[in-house]
Design an enzyme around this catalytic site. Structure first.
Site, PDB file in Angstrom:
ATOM      1  N   LYS A   1       0.840  -1.205   0.000  1.00  0.00           N
ATOM      2  CA  LYS A   1       0.000   0.000   0.000  1.00  0.00           C
ATOM      3  C   LYS A   1       0.873   1.253   0.000  1.00  0.00           C
ATOM      4  O   LYS A   1       0.640   2.183  -0.771  1.00  0.00           O
ATOM      5  CB  LYS A   1      -0.885  -0.016   1.256  1.00  0.00           C
ATOM      6  CG  LYS A   1      -1.508   1.321   1.600  1.00  0.00           C
ATOM      7  CD  LYS A   1      -2.368   1.245   2.834  1.00  0.00           C
ATOM      8  CE  LYS A   1      -1.688   1.606   4.116  1.00  0.00           C
ATOM      9  NZ  LYS A   1      -1.559   3.035   4.397  1.00  0.00           N
ATOM     10  N   ASN A   2       1.898   1.249   0.856  1.00  0.00           N
ATOM     11  CA  ASN A   2       2.696   2.469   1.002  1.00  0.00           C
ATOM     12  C   ASN A   2       3.624   2.729  -0.183  1.00  0.00           C
ATOM     13  O   ASN A   2       4.270   3.776  -0.255  1.00  0.00           O
ATOM     14  CB  ASN A   2       3.491   2.440   2.314  1.00  0.00           C
ATOM     15  CG  ASN A   2       2.569   2.637   3.512  1.00  0.00           C
ATOM     16  OD1 ASN A   2       1.388   2.928   3.345  1.00  0.00           O
ATOM     17  ND2 ASN A   2       3.104   2.463   4.704  1.00  0.00           N
TER      18      ASN A   2
ATOM     19  N   ARG B   1      -4.539  10.814   4.743  1.00  0.00           N
ATOM     20  CA  ARG B   1      -3.220  11.432   4.935  1.00  0.00           C
ATOM     21  C   ARG B   1      -2.416  11.425   3.626  1.00  0.00           C
ATOM     22  O   ARG B   1      -1.737  12.383   3.291  1.00  0.00           O
ATOM     23  CB  ARG B   1      -2.484  10.634   6.026  1.00  0.00           C
ATOM     24  CG  ARG B   1      -1.016  10.881   6.123  1.00  0.00           C
ATOM     25  CD  ARG B   1      -0.682  12.094   6.944  1.00  0.00           C
ATOM     26  NE  ARG B   1       0.756  12.376   6.945  1.00  0.00           N
ATOM     27  CZ  ARG B   1       1.285  13.469   7.423  1.00  0.00           C
ATOM     28  NH1 ARG B   1       0.524  14.388   7.949  1.00  0.00           N
ATOM     29  NH2 ARG B   1       2.578  13.672   7.390  1.00  0.00           N
TER      30      ARG B   1
ATOM     31  N   CYS C   1      -5.265   8.112   9.733  1.00  0.00           N
ATOM     32  CA  CYS C   1      -5.480   7.418  10.998  1.00  0.00           C
ATOM     33  C   CYS C   1      -5.201   8.343  12.160  1.00  0.00           C
ATOM     34  O   CYS C   1      -4.303   9.176  12.097  1.00  0.00           O
ATOM     35  CB  CYS C   1      -4.515   6.238  11.091  1.00  0.00           C
ATOM     36  SG  CYS C   1      -5.236   4.686  10.612  1.00  0.00           S
TER      37      CYS C   1
ATOM     38  N   ARG D   1       0.048  14.719  12.957  1.00  0.00           N
ATOM     39  CA  ARG D   1       0.779  14.392  11.729  1.00  0.00           C
ATOM     40  C   ARG D   1       0.931  15.656  10.907  1.00  0.00           C
ATOM     41  O   ARG D   1       0.263  15.850   9.900  1.00  0.00           O
ATOM     42  CB  ARG D   1       0.066  13.283  10.962  1.00  0.00           C
ATOM     43  CG  ARG D   1       0.033  12.002  11.746  1.00  0.00           C
ATOM     44  CD  ARG D   1      -0.623  10.892  10.989  1.00  0.00           C
ATOM     45  NE  ARG D   1       0.284  10.183  10.104  1.00  0.00           N
ATOM     46  CZ  ARG D   1      -0.052   9.080   9.443  1.00  0.00           C
ATOM     47  NH1 ARG D   1      -1.263   8.588   9.557  1.00  0.00           N
ATOM     48  NH2 ARG D   1       0.817   8.486   8.656  1.00  0.00           N
ATOM     49  N   PRO D   2       1.820  16.550  11.356  1.00  0.00           N
ATOM     50  CA  PRO D   2       1.979  17.813  10.639  1.00  0.00           C
ATOM     51  C   PRO D   2       2.590  17.607   9.250  1.00  0.00           C
ATOM     52  O   PRO D   2       3.096  16.523   8.949  1.00  0.00           O
ATOM     53  CB  PRO D   2       2.931  18.615  11.535  1.00  0.00           C
ATOM     54  CG  PRO D   2       3.596  17.631  12.409  1.00  0.00           C
ATOM     55  CD  PRO D   2       2.744  16.404  12.477  1.00  0.00           C
ATOM     56  N   ILE D   3       2.533  18.652   8.428  1.00  0.00           N
ATOM     57  CA  ILE D   3       3.141  18.562   7.094  1.00  0.00           C
ATOM     58  C   ILE D   3       4.191  19.665   6.910  1.00  0.00           C
ATOM     59  O   ILE D   3       4.516  20.039   5.797  1.00  0.00           O
ATOM     60  CB  ILE D   3       2.073  18.632   5.969  1.00  0.00           C
ATOM     61  CG1 ILE D   3       1.183  19.875   6.115  1.00  0.00           C
ATOM     62  CG2 ILE D   3       1.226  17.388   5.940  1.00  0.00           C
ATOM     63  CD1 ILE D   3       0.360  20.153   4.875  1.00  0.00           C
ATOM     64  N   ASP D   4       4.701  20.160   8.047  1.00  0.00           N
ATOM     65  CA  ASP D   4       5.658  21.273   7.977  1.00  0.00           C
ATOM     66  C   ASP D   4       6.887  20.949   7.128  1.00  0.00           C
ATOM     67  O   ASP D   4       7.391  21.794   6.380  1.00  0.00           O
ATOM     68  CB  ASP D   4       6.075  21.715   9.393  1.00  0.00           C
ATOM     69  CG  ASP D   4       6.590  20.551  10.228  1.00  0.00           C
ATOM     70  OD1 ASP D   4       6.004  19.450  10.137  1.00  0.00           O
ATOM     71  OD2 ASP D   4       7.578  20.722  10.953  1.00  0.00           O
TER      72      ASP D   4
ATOM     73  N   ASP E   1       4.432   0.733  12.126  1.00  0.00           N
ATOM     74  CA  ASP E   1       3.218   0.072  11.657  1.00  0.00           C
ATOM     75  C   ASP E   1       3.098  -1.369  12.176  1.00  0.00           C
ATOM     76  O   ASP E   1       2.061  -2.002  12.004  1.00  0.00           O
ATOM     77  CB  ASP E   1       3.153   0.070  10.118  1.00  0.00           C
ATOM     78  CG  ASP E   1       2.854   1.454   9.568  1.00  0.00           C
ATOM     79  OD1 ASP E   1       2.483   2.346  10.356  1.00  0.00           O
ATOM     80  OD2 ASP E   1       2.992   1.657   8.343  1.00  0.00           O
TER      81      ASP E   1
ATOM     82  N   ARG F   1      -8.453  -0.143   5.111  1.00  0.00           N
ATOM     83  CA  ARG F   1      -7.523   0.837   4.542  1.00  0.00           C
ATOM     84  C   ARG F   1      -6.191   0.173   4.185  1.00  0.00           C
ATOM     85  O   ARG F   1      -5.490   0.641   3.282  1.00  0.00           O
ATOM     86  CB  ARG F   1      -7.283   1.981   5.531  1.00  0.00           C
ATOM     87  CG  ARG F   1      -8.522   2.840   5.780  1.00  0.00           C
ATOM     88  CD  ARG F   1      -8.176   4.100   6.523  1.00  0.00           C
ATOM     89  NE  ARG F   1      -6.936   4.635   6.012  1.00  0.00           N
ATOM     90  CZ  ARG F   1      -6.077   5.330   6.733  1.00  0.00           C
ATOM     91  NH1 ARG F   1      -6.329   5.589   7.988  1.00  0.00           N
ATOM     92  NH2 ARG F   1      -4.970   5.778   6.204  1.00  0.00           N
TER      93      ARG F   1
HETATM   94  C1  UD1 Z   1       4.347   6.801   6.264  1.00  0.00           C
HETATM   95  C2  UD1 Z   1       3.483   5.581   6.091  1.00  0.00           C
HETATM   96  C3  UD1 Z   1       2.928   5.115   7.418  1.00  0.00           C
HETATM   97  C4  UD1 Z   1       4.049   4.911   8.414  1.00  0.00           C
HETATM   98  C5  UD1 Z   1       4.953   6.138   8.490  1.00  0.00           C
HETATM   99  C6  UD1 Z   1       6.178   5.931   9.348  1.00  0.00           C
HETATM  100  C7  UD1 Z   1       2.585   5.887   3.866  1.00  0.00           C
HETATM  101  C8  UD1 Z   1       1.373   6.103   3.034  1.00  0.00           C
HETATM  102  N1  UD1 Z   1       2.386   5.902   5.184  1.00  0.00           N
HETATM  103  O1  UD1 Z   1       3.498   7.833   6.785  1.00  0.00           O
HETATM  104  O2  UD1 Z   1       2.239   3.887   7.213  1.00  0.00           O
HETATM  105  O3  UD1 Z   1       3.501   4.679   9.700  1.00  0.00           O
HETATM  106  O4  UD1 Z   1       5.405   6.504   7.171  1.00  0.00           O
HETATM  107  O5  UD1 Z   1       6.913   4.850   8.897  1.00  0.00           O
HETATM  108  O6  UD1 Z   1       3.666   5.656   3.357  1.00  0.00           O
HETATM  109  N2  UD1 Z   1       6.301  14.606  10.550  1.00  0.00           N
HETATM  110  C9  UD1 Z   1       6.376  15.945  10.866  1.00  0.00           C
HETATM  111  N3  UD1 Z   1       6.276  16.849   9.855  1.00  0.00           N
HETATM  112  C10 UD1 Z   1       6.096  16.477   8.551  1.00  0.00           C
HETATM  113  C11 UD1 Z   1       6.018  15.117   8.236  1.00  0.00           C
HETATM  114  C12 UD1 Z   1       6.117  14.185   9.253  1.00  0.00           C
HETATM  115  O7  UD1 Z   1       6.546  16.309  12.029  1.00  0.00           O
HETATM  116  O8  UD1 Z   1       6.008  17.359   7.677  1.00  0.00           O
HETATM  117  C13 UD1 Z   1       6.417  13.604  11.633  1.00  0.00           C
HETATM  118  C14 UD1 Z   1       5.141  12.791  11.821  1.00  0.00           C
HETATM  119  O9  UD1 Z   1       4.218  13.475  12.638  1.00  0.00           O
HETATM  120  C15 UD1 Z   1       5.670  11.536  12.474  1.00  0.00           C
HETATM  121  C16 UD1 Z   1       7.052  11.360  11.804  1.00  0.00           C
HETATM  122  O10 UD1 Z   1       7.385  12.628  11.257  1.00  0.00           O
HETATM  123  O11 UD1 Z   1       5.847  11.737  13.856  1.00  0.00           O
HETATM  124  C17 UD1 Z   1       7.078  10.324  10.706  1.00  0.00           C
HETATM  125  O12 UD1 Z   1       6.108  10.625   9.739  1.00  0.00           O
HETATM  126  P1  UD1 Z   1       6.273  10.241   8.207  1.00  0.00           P
HETATM  127  O13 UD1 Z   1       7.500   9.419   8.019  1.00  0.00           O
HETATM  128  O14 UD1 Z   1       6.128  11.472   7.408  1.00  0.00           O
HETATM  129  O15 UD1 Z   1       4.992   9.325   7.992  1.00  0.00           O
HETATM  130  P2  UD1 Z   1       3.991   9.347   6.778  1.00  0.00           P
HETATM  131  O16 UD1 Z   1       4.739   9.601   5.514  1.00  0.00           O
HETATM  132  O17 UD1 Z   1       2.811  10.164   7.103  1.00  0.00           O
END
Ligand code: UD1
Length: 419
Positions: A22-23, A92, A116, A121-124, A305, A397
């Site tokens: 999926k990822n 997400r 989830c 889960r910020p996007i900064d 995960d 999902r």
């Molecule tokens: C992806 C996976 C998810 C997995 C996660 C960690 C997909 C679709 N999903 O999620 O299944 O659990 O990796 O292996 O591939 N963060 C920030 N700012 C940002 C982005 C992330 O602070 O802009 C933080 C998140 O809150 C979290 C950490 O970084 O604490 C890891 O997140 P990230 O690796 O980005 O996870 P996803 O890509 O959302």
């Protein structure tokens, strides 16, 4: 609301095949926007998250056509760059569209993504990286307005190796003038799969799978190929289910080299693990031993995960286990549900202390997130009596009809759809 009803007591035994991850598929469903020719994802899992990404692509003017397990996406007609609010808020991975939409149209209008409920889960980091690529970003009224008409390659340092930010920036950088380097990049196998797909489309991405990924931008892109990447989390979930139930499960297609951290923990708790080319088998002990420390971290560390299903394992282990969740800040909500089944878990910030009990009791529990939902169903397989997992559609999902796979492995499990 769907529920999955499990009557515990039978060890899981048999074989299953694992599909593409999926990822890996979700970012690919963003990458398809980078060219105008149709692209096909073979052996694509039928998952709710995939359907939602298709709904976004359709909304943007593309066409998604299933042919059995093959998903073809035709983006020739794509003509919108504004995300549909409702789906984007629920999913997400809608954020994976930001880079490709900018690359395709030079503009993007987004809402903050959902997903989830496993913590903030910020996007900064996504936005900071895009700003470094010379994208102008305005955030107003819950929307993000991006102007990427003049994207330029840059050297970007991620404060944390975020999977999504690495993938998003890789895709955006294919349209940026010059060279982009992403430092402290995530190293997950899914990043390599995306790089391989982009390269097959004519991009030049090097270093994927290491902490430094380089992209040469502005090369003409055409249709490419998506090479298979078996879902390591689905594989790991069913192998761990063998450990929880004292069963014997073989996952065909699983790659042991992507599962080192998980397989070593399975061995530590007394499982016999046989990993060979094209499959991994796990034979569980009658009762697993405790795990002194399970600590989640970015790949190649122990995957967040897999944390919930390992918590399920530790609840019936012969001793006390310690789990640290270092990736997400709110991923222990399953502990309260497992407690309803008789588990003894103390949560303190990012640490959970799990004291193994002789037996779990069937109970009514709630699938609080995707992986927790699967873990609760698996706990039900070990519990005495009936376990009903509510809110079961959240499990769809990430797992294709989990009840069918478990039934095939001998479990006593059914889904009841509706209210
Ligand atoms: C992806 C996976 C998810 C997995 C996660 C960690 C997909 C679709 N999903 O999620 O299944 O659990 O990796 O292996 O591939 N963060 C920030 N700012 C940002 C982005 C992330 O602070 O802009 C933080 C998140 O809150 C979290 C950490 O970084 O604490 C890891 O997140 P990230 O690796 O980005 O996870 P996803 O890509 O959302």
């Amino acid at each position: 609301m769907d529920k999955i009803c499990v009557v515990g007591g039978k060890p899981l035994c048999g074989e299953l095949c694992v599909k593409n991850a999926k990822n890996a598929v979700l970012p690919m469903l963003g990458a398809v926007l980078l060219c105008k020719e149709p692209m096909t994802i073979p052996d694509c899992p039928h998952l709710l998250d995939v359907d939602n990404m298709c709904a976004i692509l359709n909304h943007l003017g593309s066409e998604c056509i299933w042919n059995g397990d093959s998903l073809m996406v035709c983006t020739e007609g794509a003509n919108k760059y504004e995300m549909p609010d409702k789906i984007a808020r629920e999913l997400r991975s809608s954020i994976f569209m930001l880079g490709p939409v900018l690359a395709r149209f030079g503009h993007a209008i987004f809402s903050y993504p959902g997903g989830c409920d496993i913590g903030s889960r910020p996007i900064d980091m996504h936005l900071k990286g895009l700003r470094a690529l010379n994208v102008e970003i305005k955030e107003e009224g819950g929307h993000i307005y991006c102007d990427g008409g003049k994207m330029k390659g840059a050297s970007i340092h991620l404060d944390y190796p975020s999977v999504g930010a690495t993938e998003n920036l890789m895709m955006a950088a294919t349209a940026a003038e010059g060279v982009t380097t992403i430092n402290n990049a995530a190293r997950e196998p899914e990043i390599e799969a995306l790089a391989d797909a982009l390269n097959s489309m004519g991009a030049r991405v090097t270093g994927a799978g290491t902490s430094s990924v380089t992209i040469i931008g502005k090369l003409p892109l055409h249709k490419g190929e998506f090479l298979p990447l078996p879902d390591r989390i689905v594989a790991g979930t069913f192998l761990t289910a063998a450990a929880v139930t004292g069963g014997d499960v073989t996952v065909k297609g699983a790659r042991g080299d992507h599962l080192h951290s998980v397989l070593s923990k399975l061995e530590e708790c007394g499982c016999r693990v046989i990993a060979q080319k094209g499959e991994v088998r796990c034979i569980g002990p009658a009762r697993p031993k405790e795990l002194h420390l399970v600590e989640t971290s970015p790949y190649p560390g122990f995957p967040t995960d897999m944390q919930a299903v390992f918590m399920a394992l530790c609840t019936i282990a012969n001793g006390t286990s310690i789990i640290f969740e270092n990736v997400f800040d709110s991923r222990f909500r399953i502990a309260a549900e497992l407690a309803c089944m008789g588990a003894t878990i103390t949560v303190k910030d990012r640490m959970a202390i799990v004291r193994g009990v002789d037996r779990l009791n069937g109970a009514n529990v709630n699938a609080c997130d995707l992986r927790a939902g699967a873990a609760l169903v698996i706990s039900g397989l070990r519990a005495e009596g009936l376990t009903t997992v509510f809110n079961a559609q959240v499990i769809d999902r990430g797992y294709e009809a989990i009840e069918d796979t478990l039934s095939m492995l001998g479990a006593n499990v059914v889904r009841v759809s509706g209210d």
